[in-house]
Design a protein around this motif. Structure first.
Motif, PDB file in Angstrom:
ATOM      1  N   ALA A 157       0.445  -0.476  -0.435  1.00  0.00           N
ATOM      2  CA  ALA A 157       0.035   0.497   0.004  1.00  0.00           C
ATOM      3  C   ALA A 157       1.004   0.942  -0.305  1.00  0.00           C
ATOM      4  CB  ALA A 157      -1.342  -0.114   1.234  1.00  0.00           C
ATOM      5  N   GLU A 158       2.031   1.772   0.540  1.00  0.00           N
ATOM      6  CA  GLU A 158       2.760   2.107   0.647  1.00  0.00           C
ATOM      7  C   GLU A 158       3.338   2.930  -0.811  1.00  0.00           C
ATOM      8  OE1 GLU A 158       5.674   0.937   3.616  1.00  0.00           O
ATOM      9  OE2 GLU A 158       3.882   2.057   6.091  1.00  0.00           O
ATOM     10  N   ALA A 159       3.846   1.482  -1.671  1.00  0.00           N
ATOM     11  CA  ALA A 159       5.045   1.230  -2.536  1.00  0.00           C
ATOM     12  C   ALA A 159       3.472   2.350  -3.557  1.00  0.00           C
ATOM     13  CB  ALA A 159       4.547  -0.279  -2.782  1.00  0.00           C
ATOM     14  N   LEU A 160       2.314   1.811  -3.741  1.00  0.00           N
ATOM     15  CA  LEU A 160       1.485   2.590  -4.738  1.00  0.00           C
ATOM     16  C   LEU A 160       0.882   3.605  -4.607  1.00  0.00           C
ATOM     17  CD1 LEU A 160      -1.596  -0.326  -4.571  1.00  0.00           C
ATOM     18  CD2 LEU A 160       0.183   0.384  -6.185  1.00  0.00           C
ATOM     19  N   GLY A 161       1.438   3.974  -3.077  1.00  0.00           N
ATOM     20  CA  GLY A 161       1.036   5.336  -2.267  1.00  0.00           C
ATOM     21  C   GLY A 161       2.364   6.513  -3.010  1.00  0.00           C
ATOM     22  N   LEU A 162       3.501   5.971  -3.361  1.00  0.00           N
ATOM     23  CA  LEU A 162       4.316   6.741  -3.731  1.00  0.00           C
ATOM     24  C   LEU A 162       4.772   6.250  -5.429  1.00  0.00           C
ATOM     25  CD1 LEU A 162       7.406   4.983  -1.965  1.00  0.00           C
ATOM     26  CD2 LEU A 162       6.120   7.193  -1.754  1.00  0.00           C
ATOM     27  N   ILE A 163       4.271   5.201  -6.259  1.00  0.00           N
ATOM     28  CA  ILE A 163       3.682   5.552  -7.630  1.00  0.00           C
ATOM     29  C   ILE A 163       3.028   6.395  -7.844  1.00  0.00           C
ATOM     30  CG2 ILE A 163       2.971   3.382  -9.789  1.00  0.00           C
ATOM     31  CD1 ILE A 163       4.524   1.689  -7.895  1.00  0.00           C
ATOM     32  N   SER A 164       1.371   6.394  -7.346  1.00  0.00           N
ATOM     33  CA  SER A 164       1.093   6.706  -7.612  1.00  0.00           C
ATOM     34  C   SER A 164      -0.031   7.428  -9.193  1.00  0.00           C
ATOM     35  CB  SER A 164       0.786   8.703  -8.322  1.00  0.00           C
ATOM     36  OG  SER A 164       2.209   9.475  -6.275  1.00  0.00           O
ATOM     37  N   ASP A 165      -0.180   5.685  -9.502  1.00  0.00           N
ATOM     38  CA  ASP A 165      -0.784   5.726 -10.772  1.00  0.00           C
ATOM     39  C   ASP A 165      -2.361   5.366 -10.317  1.00  0.00           C
ATOM     40  OD1 ASP A 165      -1.016   3.759 -13.852  1.00  0.00           O
ATOM     41  OD2 ASP A 165      -2.043   2.354 -11.961  1.00  0.00           O
ATOM     42  N   ASN A 166      -3.281   5.451 -11.777  1.00  0.00           N
ATOM     43  CA  ASN A 166      -4.765   5.613 -11.357  1.00  0.00           C
ATOM     44  C   ASN A 166      -5.454   4.476 -10.962  1.00  0.00           C
ATOM     45  OD1 ASN A 166      -4.316   8.611 -12.410  1.00  0.00           O
ATOM     46  ND2 ASN A 166      -5.215   7.956 -14.869  1.00  0.00           N
ATOM     47  N   VAL A 167      -4.634   3.175 -11.742  1.00  0.00           N
ATOM     48  CA  VAL A 167      -4.795   1.866 -10.863  1.00  0.00           C
ATOM     49  C   VAL A 167      -4.483   1.874  -8.913  1.00  0.00           C
ATOM     50  CG1 VAL A 167      -4.493  -0.553 -11.214  1.00  0.00           C
ATOM     51  CG2 VAL A 167      -4.562   0.493 -13.024  1.00  0.00           C
ATOM     52  N   ALA A 168      -3.640   2.263  -9.414  1.00  0.00           N
ATOM     53  CA  ALA A 168      -3.240   2.499  -7.786  1.00  0.00           C
ATOM     54  C   ALA A 168      -4.099   2.956  -6.744  1.00  0.00           C
ATOM     55  CB  ALA A 168      -1.562   3.103  -7.546  1.00  0.00           C
ATOM     56  N   ILE A 169      -4.813   4.328  -7.606  1.00  0.00           N
ATOM     57  CA  ILE A 169      -5.496   4.870  -6.786  1.00  0.00           C
ATOM     58  C   ILE A 169      -6.721   4.111  -6.557  1.00  0.00           C
ATOM     59  CG2 ILE A 169      -7.371   7.022  -6.559  1.00  0.00           C
ATOM     60  CD1 ILE A 169      -4.347   8.394  -8.204  1.00  0.00           C
ATOM     61  N   GLN A 170      -7.384   3.571  -7.428  1.00  0.00           N
ATOM     62  CA  GLN A 170      -7.930   3.274  -7.322  1.00  0.00           C
ATOM     63  C   GLN A 170      -8.172   1.752  -6.802  1.00  0.00           C
ATOM     64  OE1 GLN A 170     -11.382   3.883  -8.763  1.00  0.00           O
ATOM     65  NE2 GLN A 170     -11.052   5.513  -9.672  1.00  0.00           N
ATOM     66  N   GLN A 171      -7.056   1.046  -5.707  1.00  0.00           N
ATOM     67  CA  GLN A 171      -7.066   0.349  -5.362  1.00  0.00           C
ATOM     68  C   GLN A 171      -6.527   0.416  -4.301  1.00  0.00           C
ATOM     69  OE1 GLN A 171      -7.578  -3.127  -5.503  1.00  0.00           O
ATOM     70  NE2 GLN A 171      -7.257  -3.452  -3.781  1.00  0.00           N
ATOM     71  N   ILE A 188      -3.214   3.252   6.599  1.00  0.00           N
ATOM     72  CA  ILE A 188      -1.896   2.986   5.542  1.00  0.00           C
ATOM     73  C   ILE A 188      -1.940   3.417   4.185  1.00  0.00           C
ATOM     74  CG2 ILE A 188      -0.319   1.830   4.577  1.00  0.00           C
ATOM     75  CD1 ILE A 188       0.470   0.259   6.490  1.00  0.00           C
ATOM     76  N   ALA A 189      -3.065   3.034   4.153  1.00  0.00           N
ATOM     77  CA  ALA A 189      -4.001   3.177   2.547  1.00  0.00           C
ATOM     78  C   ALA A 189      -4.371   4.536   1.889  1.00  0.00           C
ATOM     79  CB  ALA A 189      -5.104   2.324   1.749  1.00  0.00           C
ATOM     80  N   ILE A 190      -5.334   5.326   3.534  1.00  0.00           N
ATOM     81  CA  ILE A 190      -5.617   6.378   3.403  1.00  0.00           C
ATOM     82  C   ILE A 190      -4.411   7.069   3.966  1.00  0.00           C
ATOM     83  CG2 ILE A 190      -6.133   7.403   5.459  1.00  0.00           C
ATOM     84  CD1 ILE A 190      -7.849   8.525   3.201  1.00  0.00           C
ATOM     85  N   LYS A 191      -3.203   7.146   4.299  1.00  0.00           N
ATOM     86  CA  LYS A 191      -2.165   7.772   4.026  1.00  0.00           C
ATOM     87  C   LYS A 191      -1.456   8.391   2.855  1.00  0.00           C
ATOM     88  CE  LYS A 191      -0.791   7.047   8.589  1.00  0.00           C
ATOM     89  NZ  LYS A 191      -0.113   6.284  10.269  1.00  0.00           N
ATOM     90  N   ALA A 192      -1.573   6.766   1.848  1.00  0.00           N
ATOM     91  CA  ALA A 192      -0.862   6.587   0.598  1.00  0.00           C
ATOM     92  C   ALA A 192      -1.492   7.825  -0.377  1.00  0.00           C
ATOM     93  CB  ALA A 192      -1.265   5.346   0.472  1.00  0.00           C
ATOM     94  N   LEU A 193      -3.145   7.975  -0.024  1.00  0.00           N
ATOM     95  CA  LEU A 193      -3.664   9.137  -0.853  1.00  0.00           C
ATOM     96  C   LEU A 193      -3.210  10.507  -0.362  1.00  0.00           C
ATOM     97  CD1 LEU A 193      -7.417   5.974  -0.607  1.00  0.00           C
ATOM     98  CD2 LEU A 193      -5.754   7.120  -2.753  1.00  0.00           C
ATOM     99  N   ILE A 194      -3.302  10.488   0.571  1.00  0.00           N
ATOM    100  CA  ILE A 194      -2.880  11.906   0.888  1.00  0.00           C
ATOM    101  C   ILE A 194      -2.072  11.970   0.519  1.00  0.00           C
ATOM    102  CG2 ILE A 194      -2.233  13.105   2.885  1.00  0.00           C
ATOM    103  CD1 ILE A 194      -3.922  12.238   4.689  1.00  0.00           C
ATOM    104  N   LYS A 195      -0.457  11.613   0.424  1.00  0.00           N
ATOM    105  CA  LYS A 195       0.836  11.097   0.018  1.00  0.00           C
ATOM    106  C   LYS A 195       0.404  11.402  -2.029  1.00  0.00           C
ATOM    107  CE  LYS A 195       4.324   9.301   1.498  1.00  0.00           C
ATOM    108  NZ  LYS A 195       5.311   8.214   1.933  1.00  0.00           N
ATOM    109  N   ILE A 196       0.028  10.494  -2.697  1.00  0.00           N
ATOM    110  CA  ILE A 196      -0.917  11.384  -3.845  1.00  0.00           C
ATOM    111  C   ILE A 196      -1.436  12.521  -4.282  1.00  0.00           C
ATOM    112  CG2 ILE A 196      -2.387  10.454  -5.263  1.00  0.00           C
ATOM    113  CD1 ILE A 196      -1.548   7.649  -5.006  1.00  0.00           C
ATOM    114  N   GLY A 197      -1.888  12.906  -3.098  1.00  0.00           N
ATOM    115  CA  GLY A 197      -2.483  14.260  -3.752  1.00  0.00           C
ATOM    116  C   GLY A 197      -3.179  14.708  -4.461  1.00  0.00           C
ATOM    117  N   ASP A 198      -3.147  15.642  -4.842  1.00  0.00           N
ATOM    118  CA  ASP A 198      -4.565  16.000  -5.986  1.00  0.00           C
ATOM    119  C   ASP A 198      -5.045  15.342  -6.897  1.00  0.00           C
ATOM    120  OD1 ASP A 198      -4.001  18.679  -4.269  1.00  0.00           O
ATOM    121  OD2 ASP A 198      -3.560  19.623  -6.186  1.00  0.00           O
ATOM    122  N   PRO A 199      -3.945  14.261  -7.518  1.00  0.00           N
ATOM    123  CA  PRO A 199      -5.244  13.270  -8.892  1.00  0.00           C
ATOM    124  C   PRO A 199      -5.789  12.635  -7.701  1.00  0.00           C
ATOM    125  CG  PRO A 199      -1.737  13.214  -8.870  1.00  0.00           C
ATOM    126  CD  PRO A 199      -2.671  14.151  -7.726  1.00  0.00           C
ATOM    127  N   ALA A 200      -5.512  12.486  -6.186  1.00  0.00           N
ATOM    128  CA  ALA A 200      -6.677  11.281  -5.496  1.00  0.00           C
ATOM    129  C   ALA A 200      -8.376  12.325  -5.592  1.00  0.00           C
ATOM    130  CB  ALA A 200      -6.288  11.309  -4.625  1.00  0.00           C
TER     131      ALA A 200
END
Length: 293
Positions: A157-171, A188-200
């Protein structure tokens, strides 16, 4: 009596010598081998072998990173053949720091099939650090695997937050919105979405209408924590809905307010409620930010 005191003195001295001897004390490990540039195959092999020594792992990893692409073949070979999970773990750490895209397929294979959960977790960390978009399908599959070690899924989940891909966001949103998921993983998922920022932001706005109250509350929290012009605009547009979410979260004891009357009828308007800073940030960030300071 005098002889006994002498024996005690000698015994204490011997113990102190053991504790403070530079060759025996665990607090003073022997220095790692000093390598010279350019990197030779022998030195690279020795650095990898030194991963078995916990005192030398970071030093040798830094040396291999300094070697760059020259160290990659030996590190990849180590991943394929070394039976020691600690050595494989530090080989992956080194490869992640080097950041050569050629290693991504091998790291994906380690993520999917290594017998050690620590190695699988480290592979996820490295893929996230490298922002390996090609690894997203494998990471998503691992995140969906409920039987997987929870520490591995957390790292994914943390890794997906660093990649910031649309598929990652949906998951990540799917994890957030699943009440049956591990609570820490959802956090952790919500923290990852916060890290992604505006795209989320679009999916977080949609989550404000989710049936699960905790999902709605965390989505509001994420919009506030992103703290960008777009997220603040979204909060302002959804202010009434966010207010209802906070009230419901208080009633459900998901979040607490400071100095709030016990009765909901006595609480009055939200402007009269003195909130904790994080709740205040969610509620007032768009219009009354000064009240939170």
């Amino acid at each position: 009596m005098f002889i006994q005191l002498c024996y005690r003195f000698v015994g204490v001295g011997f113990i102190l010598a053991l504790l403070f001897s530079p060759t025996l004390s665990l607090a003073n490990p022997s220095p790692a081998r000093t390598f010279v540039q350019p990197c030779t195959n022998l030195d690279i092999a020795q650095a990898i072998a030194n991963f078995k020594d916990p005192w030398q792992q970071q030093t040798n990893a830094r040396y291999l990173v300094a070697c760059g692409s020259a160290a990659v073949p030996a590190l990849l070979q180590t991943l394929q053949t070394d039976p020691d999970a600690t050595v494989r773990e530090w080989a992956i750490i080194s490869l992640g720091w080097i950041g050569d895209p050629v290693v991504i397929p091998v790291l994906i294979a380690r993520l999917q099939s290594d017998v050690s959960a620590v190695v699988r977790r480290t592979a996820a960390d490295a893929l996230g650090q490298m922002q390996a978009v090609k690894a997203v399908p494998a990471l998503v599959a691992m995140l969906k695997k409920s039987s997987e070690d929870i520490a591995v899924r957390n790292a994914v989940a943390e890794a997906l937050g660093l990649i910031s891909d649309n598929v990652a966001i949906q998951q990540l949103v799917a994890v957030l919105n699943n009440p049956r998921e591990d609570l820490n993983l959802r956090n952790i998922a919500i923290k990852a979405l916060i890290k992604i920022g505006d795209p989320a932001i679009p999916v977080l706005i949609q989550t404000l209408d989710h049936p699960d109250l905790r999902s709605r509350y965390w989505a509001a929290l994420a919009l506030a924590e992103i703290n960008s012009a777009q997220s603040l605009t979204a909060l302002k547009a959804q202010s009434n809905k966010v207010d209802q979410i906070l009230e419901a979260a208080y009633d459900a004891e998901i979040v607490e307010f400071d100095r709030v009357p016990a009765s909901a009828a006595q609480r009055g308007s939200s402007a009269q409620i003195v909130r904790k800073p994080i709740v205040c940030k969610i509620k007032w960030v768009a219009q009354h930010w000064a009240r939170c300071r």
